[in-house]
Design an enzyme around this catalytic site. Structure first.
Site, PDB file in Angstrom:
ATOM      1  N   GLY A 314     -52.995  -1.434   0.746  1.00  0.00           N
ATOM      2  CA  GLY A 314     -52.431  -1.624  -0.602  1.00  0.00           C
ATOM      3  C   GLY A 314     -53.021  -0.567  -1.515  1.00  0.00           C
ATOM      4  NE  ARG A 315     -59.049  -1.323  -3.168  1.00  0.00           N
ATOM      5  CZ  ARG A 315     -59.338  -2.245  -4.079  1.00  0.00           C
ATOM      6  NH1 ARG A 315     -59.494  -1.898  -5.325  1.00  0.00           N
ATOM      7  NH2 ARG A 315     -59.483  -3.508  -3.727  1.00  0.00           N
ATOM      8  CE1 TYR A 356     -62.765  -8.623  -8.189  1.00  0.00           C
ATOM      9  CE2 TYR A 356     -61.542  -6.685  -8.896  1.00  0.00           C
ATOM     10  CZ  TYR A 356     -61.579  -7.923  -8.299  1.00  0.00           C
ATOM     11  OH  TYR A 356     -60.435  -8.450  -7.792  1.00  0.00           O
ATOM     12  CB  CYS A 383     -60.402 -11.974 -29.012  1.00  0.00           C
ATOM     13  SG  CYS A 383     -59.359 -11.381 -30.337  1.00  0.00           S
ATOM     14  CD  GLU A 384     -63.146 -13.183 -23.436  1.00  0.00           C
ATOM     15  OE1 GLU A 384     -64.324 -13.003 -23.070  1.00  0.00           O
ATOM     16  OE2 GLU A 384     -62.657 -14.307 -23.621  1.00  0.00           O
TER      17      GLU A 384
HETATM   18  C1  LIG Z   1     -55.246  -7.634  -0.175  1.00  0.00           C
HETATM   19  C2  LIG Z   1     -54.840  -7.586   1.227  1.00  0.00           C
HETATM   20  C3  LIG Z   1     -54.473  -6.364   1.798  1.00  0.00           C
HETATM   21  C4  LIG Z   1     -54.554  -5.041   1.058  1.00  0.00           C
HETATM   22  O1  LIG Z   1     -55.844  -4.740   0.715  1.00  0.00           O
HETATM   23  P1  LIG Z   1     -56.178  -3.305   0.046  1.00  0.00           P
HETATM   24  O2  LIG Z   1     -57.634  -3.373  -0.198  1.00  0.00           O
HETATM   25  O3  LIG Z   1     -55.388  -3.228  -1.200  1.00  0.00           O
HETATM   26  O4  LIG Z   1     -55.787  -2.278   1.038  1.00  0.00           O
HETATM   27  C5  LIG Z   1     -54.011  -6.374   3.096  1.00  0.00           C
HETATM   28  N1  LIG Z   1     -53.932  -7.526   3.798  1.00  0.00           N
HETATM   29  C6  LIG Z   1     -54.287  -8.707   3.276  1.00  0.00           C
HETATM   30  C7  LIG Z   1     -54.153  -9.922   4.091  1.00  0.00           C
HETATM   31  C8  LIG Z   1     -54.755  -8.785   1.987  1.00  0.00           C
HETATM   32  O5  LIG Z   1     -55.120  -9.968   1.478  1.00  0.00           O
END
Ligand SMILES: *Cc1c(COP(=O)(O)O)cnc(C)c1O
Length: 454
Positions: A314-315, A356, A383-384
Site C-alpha cells: 500500500g504505502r 504515531y 483545536c488540539e
Molecule cells: C495495511 C495492510 C497492507 C498494506 O500495508 P502497507 O504498509 O501500506 O504496505 C497489506 N496487507 C494487509 C493485510 C494490511 O492490513
C-alpha cells in the site's frame, strides 16, 4: 543522484549547497529556476492557485513506476506472482483505474472500499476482501459482485462465508490469514508466539489448523492458500523470512494431515519508504530476491510444491508520490522556546504525526532556494495541541501567504482525513507531464450539511 531505476534521486542537503533546504525530491519533483517546487511538470504555486490549499498532489508517473517496479522485481524472481494494492492507503476511483491499468489487484477491507472499487469499474475478479469483521452485508455484496478472493480471518467467517456463498450458489476462492507469531516494527522484529492479535488465526494455538480444516471441508469454499501480514513500514526481510519459515513448517504438517498443498502464499505488504533521512529502505529488488530465495529454500526443505507469491503493498505504491501543499497563516515566535508556523490544514488531513509521532520533511514550495533561518514547528489550525505536521524543521523565515509543502504524504493521509472542527476535506490532483487532473474535488460547506436531517 540516480537510483538506477529511471528516477533521479536528488537529495539536496546543506553540504551540497548552503542555499538549499534539506528535502528529498522523489519522482518527477525538482526545483525550477524561480526557486519553486515542481511536481509532475507543474510549479506548486500554480497548483495552489488553481486548486486551492490544502491540496494533495500525486505524481502519477511515480505511482506507475512503483507498480512496475514490483512487477519487474517479481518477474526476476521467476516465481508465479500477483500484486494487489492495499487500497486503505489511499483510494478513489481514479486510483483504482490506475491500478487496473498497471495490472495490480485491489485489496478492500470494507463495504465502502468495495463500493468505490466497483464504481471505478474495477474487475471484481481481481478484488480481494480483507477484514477481521466482515459483515454479512459486505460478504453478500462481494459474493454477488463476484469478488475474486476472500482472506478468511476467523472461524466464524468460515461458516458464514460458506453459508452465504451456498445461498448464492457461487464458490468463494479464499486464503486463510494466519498469525505466525512474528511482529515486525520498522528495523527489527519480535517472535511472539502470542495469540494476542485481532487479525488472523494463530499457528501455535492450533486455531489456524482448525480453521484450515474447516475451510477444506466447506462445500462452497475453494482454498487457494494462506496469508500473513506482519507489520508496516518494515525495512529488511528478517521478519518476513522468520514468518515464512514458521508458515512453511506449519503447512508441511497440514499437508501430512490432509494432503492440502497451498497454491498461494500471500505475505502482505509493509515495505518501508523514505519519509526522512532517518529511513533508508533497501531497493525493492533486493528485498524481493531475498524473500523469493527464502521461499524456495523453505519449500524445498519441507518438500512442498512452490506456491505463488502474492504481495499487497500500500504505502510503497503511493506514499512517496504524494505531497501536501498548505498556505502559511500565522507565524508565532516564542523567544527562547519555539517558533510556530500555522497552516490551513492540520491533523484533519495529516494525522500520522499526531497519531504515531511520524516525522516528515517540509519546505517552502515558493522559495525552495531560501536559506534556513531557524527551526519552525509546523502546526495545523485544529483545536488540539497535538495538531502537529512536523516538529522543529529548518526553514527560511516563513511569511503569511507562503506555500508550505510536505513530502511523502501519499499513504494514510487523505485516507485518514476527518471532519474534526468541521474541516473540509482537501482536493486531490494527479499531475503528470505538465498536466493536472483533479480526481477528488475539495469538499464544500454544503457537503458538511449533507446528511443532516433537522
Ligand atoms: C495495511 C495492510 C497492507 C498494506 O500495508 P502497507 O504498509 O501500506 O504496505 C497489506 N496487507 C494487509 C493485510 C494490511 O492490513
Amino acid at each position: 543522484m540516480e537510483d538506477g531505476r529511471g528516477f533521479a534521486r536528488r537529495h539536496v542537503t546543506p553540504e551540497h549547497c548552503s542555499r538549499l533546504p534539506s528535502m528529498h525530491l522523489s519522482g518527477s519533483a525538482h526545483i525550477n529556476p524561480a526557486g519553486e517546487l515542481v511536481i509532475g511538470g507543474l510549479p506548486a504555486p500554480e497548483l495552489a492557485e488553481r486548486f486551492g490549499t490544502p491540496l494533495f498532489v500525486y505524481d502519477e508517473a511515480l505511482i506507475r513506476e512503483q507498480c512496475r517496479r514490483f512487477h519487474r522485481a517479481l518477474q526476476k524472481t521467476g516465481l508465479d506472482h500477483q500484486v494487489s494494492y492495499a487500497s486503505k492507503a489511499f483510494l478513489c476511483r481514479a486510483l483504482a483505474r490506475l491500478m487496473a491499468e498497471e495490472g495490480l489487484g485491489l485489496d478492500v477491507v470494507s463495504g465502502g472500499e468495495l463500493y468505490t472499487a466497483l464504481a471505478a469499474g474495477f474487475d471484481p475478479a481481481h478484488i480481494h476482501l480483507h477484514g477481521n469483521n466482515k459483515l454479512d452485508s459486505e460478504l453478500r455484496r462481494a459474493l454477488a459482485a463476484g469478488v475474486g478472493c476472500y482472506v478468511v480471518d476467523s472461524l466464524d467467517e468460515v461458516a458464514r462465508l460458506n453459508t452465504l456463498a451456498g445461498e448464492l450458489g457461487t464458490r468463494a476462492r479464499c486464503l486463510l490469514r494466519v498469525t505466525p507469531g512474528v511482529e515486525a516494527h520498522t528495523h527489527d522484529f519480535i517472535q511472539t508466539g502470542a495469540a494476542d492479535s485481532k487479525f488472523g488465526l494463530n499457528l501455535a494455538s492450533g486455531q489456524a489448523s482448525e480453521a484450515l480444516r474447516a475451510m477444506l471441508q466447506a462445500e462452497w469454499l475453494d482454498v487457494l492458500g494462506v496469508h500473513f501480514h506482519i507489520g508496516s513500514q518494515i525495512f529488511g526481510t528478517e521478519g518476513t523470512r522468520a514468518a515464512l519459515a514458521r508458515v512453511l513448517a506449519w503447512l508441511a504438517g497440514e499437508r501430512e494431515h490432509s494432503g492440502f498443498a497451498a497454491r498461494v502464499l500471500n505475505i502482505g505488504g509493509g515495505f518501508g519508504i523514505r519519509y526522512t533521512g532517518a529511513d533508508q529502505p533497501q531497493p525493492l529488488e533486493d528485498l524481493l530476491a531475498e524473500v523469493a530465495a527464502a521461499l524456495r529454500a523453505g519449500a524445498a526443505e519441507h518438500r512442498l510444491p512452490l506456491p505463488q507469491l502474492w504481495l499487497e503493498p500500500g504505502r510503497s505504491i503511493v506514499g512517496e508520490a504524494g505531497w501536501t501543499l498548505y498556505t502559511v497563516g500565522t507565524v508565532k515566535q516564542i523567544p527562547g522556546v519555539r517558533n510556530y508556523v500555522s497552516v490551513d490544514g492540520g491533523m484533519s488531513d495529516h494525522l500520522r504525526t499526531a497519531l504515531y509521532g511520524a516525522d516528515y520533511e517540509v519546505a517552502l514550495a515558493n522559495r525552495m532556494h531560501g536559506a534556513p533561518q531557524g527551526t519552525y514547528t509546523v502546526v495545523g489550525k485544529l483545536c488540539e495541541s497535538g495538531d502537529v505536521v512536523a516538529r522543529d524543521k529548518p526553514l527560511p523565515e516563513p511569511r503569511h501567504g507562503d506555500l508550505l509543502a510536505v513530502s511523502c504524504t501519499g499513504a494514510y493521509h487523505y485516507a485518514m482525513s476527518s471532519r474534526y472542527n468541521a474541516m473540509l476535506r482537501p482536493a486531490v490532483v494527479f499531475v503528470k507531464d505538465g498536466e493536472a487532473r483533479e480526481v477528488v474535488r475539495r469538499e464544500t460547506y454544503d457537503d458538511l450539511l449533507r446528511g443532516q436531517l433537522d
